[in-house]
Structure formats: structure tokens, C-alpha cells
Design a protein around this motif. Structure first.
Motif, PDB file in Angstrom:
ATOM      1  N   THR A  89      33.402  16.902  -0.131  1.00  0.00           N
ATOM      2  CA  THR A  89      33.770  15.607  -0.735  1.00  0.00           C
ATOM      3  C   THR A  89      33.142  14.415  -0.011  1.00  0.00           C
ATOM      4  O   THR A  89      33.579  13.277  -0.187  1.00  0.00           O
ATOM      5  N   GLN A  90      32.098  14.686   0.789  1.00  0.00           N
ATOM      6  CA  GLN A  90      31.421  13.581   1.479  1.00  0.00           C
ATOM      7  C   GLN A  90      30.549  12.771   0.516  1.00  0.00           C
ATOM      8  O   GLN A  90      30.243  13.224  -0.586  1.00  0.00           O
ATOM      9  N   SER A  91      30.135  11.591   0.938  1.00  0.00           N
ATOM     10  CA  SER A  91      29.248  10.686   0.184  1.00  0.00           C
ATOM     11  C   SER A  91      29.865  10.199  -1.121  1.00  0.00           C
ATOM     12  O   SER A  91      29.155   9.893  -2.086  1.00  0.00           O
ATOM     13  N   LYS A  92      31.202  10.137  -1.190  1.00  0.00           N
ATOM     14  CA  LYS A  92      31.873   9.635  -2.392  1.00  0.00           C
ATOM     15  C   LYS A  92      32.739   8.419  -2.054  1.00  0.00           C
ATOM     16  O   LYS A  92      33.640   8.065  -2.802  1.00  0.00           O
ATOM     17  N   GLY A  93      32.527   7.845  -0.885  1.00  0.00           N
ATOM     18  CA  GLY A  93      33.257   6.621  -0.538  1.00  0.00           C
ATOM     19  C   GLY A  93      34.537   6.836   0.263  1.00  0.00           C
ATOM     20  O   GLY A  93      35.208   5.871   0.626  1.00  0.00           O
ATOM     21  N   ILE A  94      34.895   8.097   0.568  1.00  0.00           N
ATOM     22  CA  ILE A  94      36.159   8.354   1.297  1.00  0.00           C
ATOM     23  C   ILE A  94      36.058   7.840   2.737  1.00  0.00           C
ATOM     24  O   ILE A  94      36.989   7.224   3.267  1.00  0.00           O
ATOM     25  N   LEU A 116      32.735   3.254  19.185  1.00  0.00           N
ATOM     26  CA  LEU A 116      32.871   4.679  18.877  1.00  0.00           C
ATOM     27  C   LEU A 116      31.639   5.406  19.391  1.00  0.00           C
ATOM     28  O   LEU A 116      30.632   4.777  19.748  1.00  0.00           O
ATOM     29  N   ILE A 117      31.720   6.719  19.431  1.00  0.00           N
ATOM     30  CA  ILE A 117      30.568   7.565  19.783  1.00  0.00           C
ATOM     31  C   ILE A 117      30.361   8.546  18.641  1.00  0.00           C
ATOM     32  O   ILE A 117      31.319   9.175  18.180  1.00  0.00           O
ATOM     33  N   THR A 118      29.125   8.644  18.159  1.00  0.00           N
ATOM     34  CA  THR A 118      28.837   9.608  17.089  1.00  0.00           C
ATOM     35  C   THR A 118      27.621  10.458  17.466  1.00  0.00           C
ATOM     36  O   THR A 118      26.942  10.185  18.455  1.00  0.00           O
ATOM     37  N   MET A 119      27.357  11.502  16.669  1.00  0.00           N
ATOM     38  CA  MET A 119      26.207  12.356  16.916  1.00  0.00           C
ATOM     39  C   MET A 119      24.945  11.545  16.570  1.00  0.00           C
ATOM     40  O   MET A 119      24.858  10.981  15.482  1.00  0.00           O
ATOM     41  N   ALA A 120      23.985  11.533  17.488  1.00  0.00           N
ATOM     42  CA  ALA A 120      22.822  10.643  17.312  1.00  0.00           C
ATOM     43  C   ALA A 120      21.974  11.039  16.109  1.00  0.00           C
ATOM     44  O   ALA A 120      21.233  10.227  15.577  1.00  0.00           O
ATOM     45  N   TYR A 121      22.096  12.308  15.670  1.00  0.00           N
ATOM     46  CA  TYR A 121      21.282  12.781  14.535  1.00  0.00           C
ATOM     47  C   TYR A 121      21.991  12.548  13.204  1.00  0.00           C
ATOM     48  O   TYR A 121      21.479  12.915  12.154  1.00  0.00           O
ATOM     49  N   ASN A 122      23.182  11.946  13.236  1.00  0.00           N
ATOM     50  CA  ASN A 122      23.918  11.750  11.986  1.00  0.00           C
ATOM     51  C   ASN A 122      23.589  10.396  11.365  1.00  0.00           C
ATOM     52  O   ASN A 122      24.192   9.376  11.676  1.00  0.00           O
ATOM     53  N   THR A 123      22.605  10.414  10.463  1.00  0.00           N
ATOM     54  CA  THR A 123      22.162   9.155   9.847  1.00  0.00           C
ATOM     55  C   THR A 123      23.272   8.545   8.994  1.00  0.00           C
ATOM     56  O   THR A 123      23.407   7.314   8.946  1.00  0.00           O
ATOM     57  N   LEU A 128      26.753   4.040   8.120  1.00  0.00           N
ATOM     58  CA  LEU A 128      28.078   3.562   7.699  1.00  0.00           C
ATOM     59  C   LEU A 128      28.639   2.577   8.732  1.00  0.00           C
ATOM     60  O   LEU A 128      29.158   1.515   8.382  1.00  0.00           O
ATOM     61  N   TYR A 129      28.503   2.911  10.014  1.00  0.00           N
ATOM     62  CA  TYR A 129      29.064   2.043  11.054  1.00  0.00           C
ATOM     63  C   TYR A 129      28.294   0.720  11.160  1.00  0.00           C
ATOM     64  O   TYR A 129      28.887  -0.337  11.336  1.00  0.00           O
ATOM     65  N   ILE A 130      26.963   0.775  11.038  1.00  0.00           N
ATOM     66  CA  ILE A 130      26.185  -0.474  11.099  1.00  0.00           C
ATOM     67  C   ILE A 130      26.630  -1.402   9.968  1.00  0.00           C
ATOM     68  O   ILE A 130      26.822  -2.606  10.170  1.00  0.00           O
ATOM     69  N   ARG A 131      26.850  -0.814   8.788  1.00  0.00           N
ATOM     70  CA  ARG A 131      27.310  -1.651   7.654  1.00  0.00           C
ATOM     71  C   ARG A 131      28.668  -2.269   7.927  1.00  0.00           C
ATOM     72  O   ARG A 131      29.076  -3.216   7.277  1.00  0.00           O
ATOM     73  N   ASN A 132      29.409  -1.702   8.879  1.00  0.00           N
ATOM     74  CA  ASN A 132      30.740  -2.210   9.217  1.00  0.00           C
ATOM     75  C   ASN A 132      30.756  -2.969  10.550  1.00  0.00           C
ATOM     76  O   ASN A 132      31.805  -3.155  11.158  1.00  0.00           O
TER      77      ASN A 132
HETATM   78  C1  LIG Z   1      30.394  10.313   8.369  1.00  0.00           C
HETATM   79  C2  LIG Z   1      31.441  10.564   7.296  1.00  0.00           C
HETATM   80  C3  LIG Z   1      32.816  10.397   7.892  1.00  0.00           C
HETATM   81  C4  LIG Z   1      31.265   9.496   6.213  1.00  0.00           C
HETATM   82  O1  LIG Z   1      32.193   9.712   5.167  1.00  0.00           O
HETATM   83  P1  LIG Z   1      31.687   9.813   3.641  1.00  0.00           P
HETATM   84  O2  LIG Z   1      32.885   9.849   2.779  1.00  0.00           O
HETATM   85  O3  LIG Z   1      30.723  10.919   3.529  1.00  0.00           O
HETATM   86  O4  LIG Z   1      30.903   8.408   3.528  1.00  0.00           O
HETATM   87  P2  LIG Z   1      30.918   7.319   2.367  1.00  0.00           P
HETATM   88  O5  LIG Z   1      30.623   7.981   1.063  1.00  0.00           O
HETATM   89  O6  LIG Z   1      32.166   6.502   2.432  1.00  0.00           O
HETATM   90  O7  LIG Z   1      29.747   6.366   2.833  1.00  0.00           O
HETATM   91  C5  LIG Z   1      28.485   6.899   3.070  1.00  0.00           C
HETATM   92  C6  LIG Z   1      27.645   5.762   3.598  1.00  0.00           C
HETATM   93  O8  LIG Z   1      26.800   6.297   4.626  1.00  0.00           O
HETATM   94  C7  LIG Z   1      25.689   5.445   4.756  1.00  0.00           C
HETATM   95  N1  LIG Z   1      24.501   6.262   4.754  1.00  0.00           N
HETATM   96  C8  LIG Z   1      24.328   7.531   4.310  1.00  0.00           C
HETATM   97  N2  LIG Z   1      23.094   7.955   4.581  1.00  0.00           N
HETATM   98  C9  LIG Z   1      22.467   6.950   5.204  1.00  0.00           C
HETATM   99  C10 LIG Z   1      21.153   6.758   5.739  1.00  0.00           C
HETATM  100  N3  LIG Z   1      20.217   7.730   5.686  1.00  0.00           N
HETATM  101  N4  LIG Z   1      20.860   5.576   6.334  1.00  0.00           N
HETATM  102  C11 LIG Z   1      21.788   4.594   6.410  1.00  0.00           C
HETATM  103  N5  LIG Z   1      23.032   4.717   5.911  1.00  0.00           N
HETATM  104  C12 LIG Z   1      23.360   5.872   5.318  1.00  0.00           C
HETATM  105  C13 LIG Z   1      25.722   4.475   3.592  1.00  0.00           C
HETATM  106  O9  LIG Z   1      26.271   3.254   4.042  1.00  0.00           O
HETATM  107  C14 LIG Z   1      26.662   5.167   2.643  1.00  0.00           C
HETATM  108  O10 LIG Z   1      27.307   4.307   1.797  1.00  0.00           O
HETATM  109  P3  LIG Z   1      26.625   4.015   0.316  1.00  0.00           P
HETATM  110  O11 LIG Z   1      26.363   5.362  -0.284  1.00  0.00           O
HETATM  111  O12 LIG Z   1      27.673   3.228  -0.376  1.00  0.00           O
HETATM  112  O13 LIG Z   1      25.389   3.256   0.619  1.00  0.00           O
HETATM  113  C15 LIG Z   1      31.308  11.975   6.676  1.00  0.00           C
HETATM  114  O14 LIG Z   1      30.067  12.077   6.034  1.00  0.00           O
HETATM  115  C16 LIG Z   1      31.449  13.094   7.684  1.00  0.00           C
HETATM  116  O15 LIG Z   1      32.556  13.567   7.922  1.00  0.00           O
HETATM  117  N6  LIG Z   1      30.312  13.539   8.263  1.00  0.00           N
HETATM  118  C17 LIG Z   1      30.307  14.616   9.240  1.00  0.00           C
HETATM  119  C18 LIG Z   1      31.101  14.298  10.480  1.00  0.00           C
HETATM  120  C19 LIG Z   1      30.718  13.028  11.143  1.00  0.00           C
HETATM  121  O16 LIG Z   1      29.590  12.799  11.465  1.00  0.00           O
HETATM  122  N7  LIG Z   1      31.696  12.179  11.430  1.00  0.00           N
HETATM  123  C20 LIG Z   1      31.508  10.972  12.186  1.00  0.00           C
HETATM  124  C21 LIG Z   1      31.840  11.269  13.592  1.00  0.00           C
HETATM  125  S1  LIG Z   1      32.076   9.779  14.511  1.00  0.00           S
END
Ligand SMILES: CC(C)(COP(=O)(O)OP(=O)(O)OC[C@H]1O[C@@H](n2cnc3c(N)ncnc32)[C@H](O)[C@@H]1OP(=O)(O)O)[C@@H](O)C(=O)NCCC(=O)NCCS
Length: 300
Positions: A89-94, A116-123, A128-132
Motif C-alpha cells: 500500500t505504499q505510494s498512495k499517500g499514507i 530523523l535518520i533514514t536509509m540513504a538509498y531510500n529515494t 518525502l522528508y525534503i518536501r516536509n
Molecule cells: C517511506 C514511506 C513511509 C512513505 O510512505 P508512502 O505511503 O509510500 O508515501 P506517500 O505515497 O505518502 O508519498 C510518497 C512521496 O515520496 C516522494 N518520492 C517518491 N519517490 C521519490 C523520488 N525518486 N524522489 C523524490 N521524492 C520521491 C514524493 O514526495 C512522493 O509523493 P508524491 O507521489 O505525492 O509526489 C514508505 O514508502 C515506506 O514504508 N518505505 C519503506 C520503509 C522506509 O523507508 N521508511 C522510512 C524510514 S525513516
């Protein structure tokens, strides 16, 4: 799918931990890494749940959890410990919806900085965090070495490591070091570690005075570790690593910031290799990351 969002209840913490495990392992596999994150009891989440300064949220659909967000706060410093959405259910705004709710808590509680600290390879998470309003500040490397190799190479450090006395005895000196290194105190983090969570809690001393602290887990993980300004960070790390070897782990691990060049030199000299890259993000720069090793992305 209709998603509802609500504050977490005690019984949500175990299923929330499964979402963290599934989402983390799914991310690792998508990046060519082994799915190595094991499910442990949600000790820090349960501890934090009882603190009014923490905020824990879940996303739910048809009675099943789809996402989990958890933040803690110390003084005016707010930290997002976990934000995880179920892989399907990722990438749907949750993620954004949970982040907006949990960041409201930071605002309402007068947070002056958010991090916060996140995985450096997680784009996706980084974007998402930069947008916030949270920006990448510091690279962090999780390093691992076989314990026998470290034992063979380590020399006697110039600093001593002795056990930290039980809480609240060390409150003042630990608080002074945290203020000097991080810019804020975090008493309950120490109380949590000293309540039997850490296998070793070390006071690093120079001429009998505390100049740092380090915690070691039963699995040989070092951190958090902090070293006062003026004390030798590389020597403090050596003292902590010797303490880690005393728990007789198979391996020793730690998370070292890019800026901590003295500690990186010591670690590479001892045979450590890079296991996973992380990145620290924050609204504003803070702390002296040449003198601090976080424990993990959630505890900091
Ligand atoms: C990270 C995570 C929590 C985000 O939740 P999600 O429900 O998938 O994310 P959303 O759908 O609310 O938002 C996704 C946003 O990611 C950003 N994004 C995605 N890919 C991106 C990229 N390549 N470059 C920049 N921003 C990107 C966008 O802002 C996007 O929003 P948009 O589609 O409206 O533009 C989820 O994907 C997840 O659990 N990932 C694996 C675990 C993880 O990394 N958790 C974070 C640990 S701190």
C-alpha cells in the motif's frame, strides 16, 4: 481502500513492528540487500508509549494496520523514530498523511528542531522528508567487523571505560555531555538504557573525570556514544569497542557519521567494513556529529 488514521493503542505495537520489519526488508531486497531485519519485541516503542511527549499513530483499513509512525521528543527537540507503510500500500499517500499528523504534534509541543535518520538509498523517504522541510545533513555508515579480528588489532586506549552507575546517579554528567554534544538533554533515553536494555553502559574517563559515555548491546552493537569537546574521539571509541568485546559477541557494529573522521580512521584500522548507509535529516543543523554515534535510526 478506505484508510483511517488514529493514535496507536498498546495492542497495536506488536503488529506495527511487523509492518516495520516487512517494509524495511522489502526496501532492502529492492536494493539488492539481504532481508536481514529481524523482529524484536517493541521495547523502546512500549517505553515511549507511556511518555506523554511521544506520539504514535497507525493507519488502518478494514481492521488491519497499514502503516505506523512514531516520534519522541526531548526538551524542544523532536525526532521521527519510525515511519513505515505496508509494502503493498505504499505510494498512495499514507506516509504523507501519517507524517502530517505526527508533525502537528511537534508544532503543538513547541519543537524548535525536527530530525530523523533514514536509509540513504531510500529515494522515496528522502524525497518525502525534503518536501516536509527536513533536509539531508550528515551521512552515516553502519559498520561491522568480526569480533576476533577487532580483538586481534585493538591496542590499549588512552582513555578508561568503567561501568555507569545506576540511574539517576549519573543524571548530571550525562546531561552535561548531551548538552555539549547534541544541544539538548535526554534523561529518559539514559534511564531506558540503564534499566537493563544495554548489556554494558560505559563511562569514558580521563584522569577520573567523565569525558564520554557509550552503550553496548548484547549483540555487540556500540551506541549511542558521545565524547565531550576536548577529549579524543578516536581514543573514546577504542575504549568503547574494548567494552563491546567483553560481552563476547560474534561481531561488533556501530553507526559512524561521515564527519567523525577520527572515529572512522580507528574503525577502519580495526577491520570494520561498511554494511549499510544512512542519512541524518533535520529542519535545522544541530549537534557535533564528529563526537557522536547514534545507536540506530529510531533511538538516535
Ligand atoms: C517511506 C514511506 C513511509 C512513505 O510512505 P508512502 O505511503 O509510500 O508515501 P506517500 O505515497 O505518502 O508519498 C510518497 C512521496 O515520496 C516522494 N518520492 C517518491 N519517490 C521519490 C523520488 N525518486 N524522489 C523524490 N521524492 C520521491 C514524493 O514526495 C512522493 O509523493 P508524491 O507521489 O505525492 O509526489 C514508505 O514508502 C515506506 O514504508 N518505505 C519503506 C520503509 C522506509 O523507508 N521508511 C522510512 C524510514 S525513516
Amino acid at each position: 481502500m478506505h484508510i483511517t488514521y488514529r493514535p496507536a493503542r498498546g495492542e497495536d505495537l506488536a503488529p506495527a513492528t511487523r509492518i516495520v520489519q516487512d517494509a524495511y526488508n522489502d526496501l532492502r531486497v529492492r536494493h539488492g540487500l539481504p532481508p536481514s531485519i529481524a523482529l524484536g519485541p517493541p521495547l523502546f516503542q512500549t517505553f515511549s508509549f507511556a511518555e506523554p511527549s511521544s506520539s504514535l499513530w497507525v493507519a488502518e483499513a478494514d481492521g488491519a494496520l497499514q502503516g505506523f509512525a512514531f516520534a519522541w521528543m526531548r526538551q524542544r527537540f523532536w525526532f521521527l523514530a519510525q515511519l513505515f507503510v505496508q509494502p503493498g500500500t505504499q505510494s498512495k499517500g499514507i506516509g504523507q498523511a501519517m507524517l502530517s499528523r505526527i508533525m502537528r504534534h511537534a508544532e503543538e509541543n513547541g519543537a524548535e528542531n525536527r530530525a530523523l535518520i533514514t536509509m540513504a538509498y531510500n529515494t522515496a523517504s528522502t524525497g518525502l522528508y525534503i518536501r516536509n522541510g527536513l533536509y539531508p545533513r550528515e551521512p552515516l555508515l553502519r559498520l561491522v567487523a568480526p569480533a576476533p579480528l577487532v580483538a586481534e588489532r585493538i591496542a590499549t586506549p588512552r582513555l578508561e571505560a568503567v561501568p555507569i552507575e545506576p540511574w539517576p546517579g549519573p543524571r548530571e554528567w550525562l546531561g552535561r555531555i548531551d548538552e555539549a554534544v547534541l544541544g539538548f538533554r535526554r534523561e529518559s533515553h539514559h534511564a531506558f538504557q540503564l534499566d537493563g536494555v544495554a548489556a554494558r553502559a560505559l563511562r569514558i574517563e580521563q584522569a577520573g573525570r567523565p569525558v564520554g559515555y557509550a552503550y553496548v548491546s548484547g549483540a555487540g552493537h556500540v551506541g549511542p556514544l558521545a565524547v565531550s569537546p576536548g577529549a579524543e574521539a578516536g581514543e573514546a571509541l577504542k575504549a568503547a569497542v574494548r567494552g563491546a568485546l567483553e560481552v563476547q559477541p560474534k561481531q561488533v557494529s556501530m553507526v559512524v557519521p561521515g564527519r567523525a573522521d577520527r572515529m572512522l580512521d580507528v574503525a577502519f584500522g580495526l577491520g570494520f567494513r561498511i554494511d549499510e548507509p544512512f542519512v541524518l535529516l533535520s529542519a535545522r543543523p544541530f549537534g557535533d556529529w564528529s563526537r557522536y554515534l547514534p545507536s540506530n535510526p529510531g533511538f538516535m
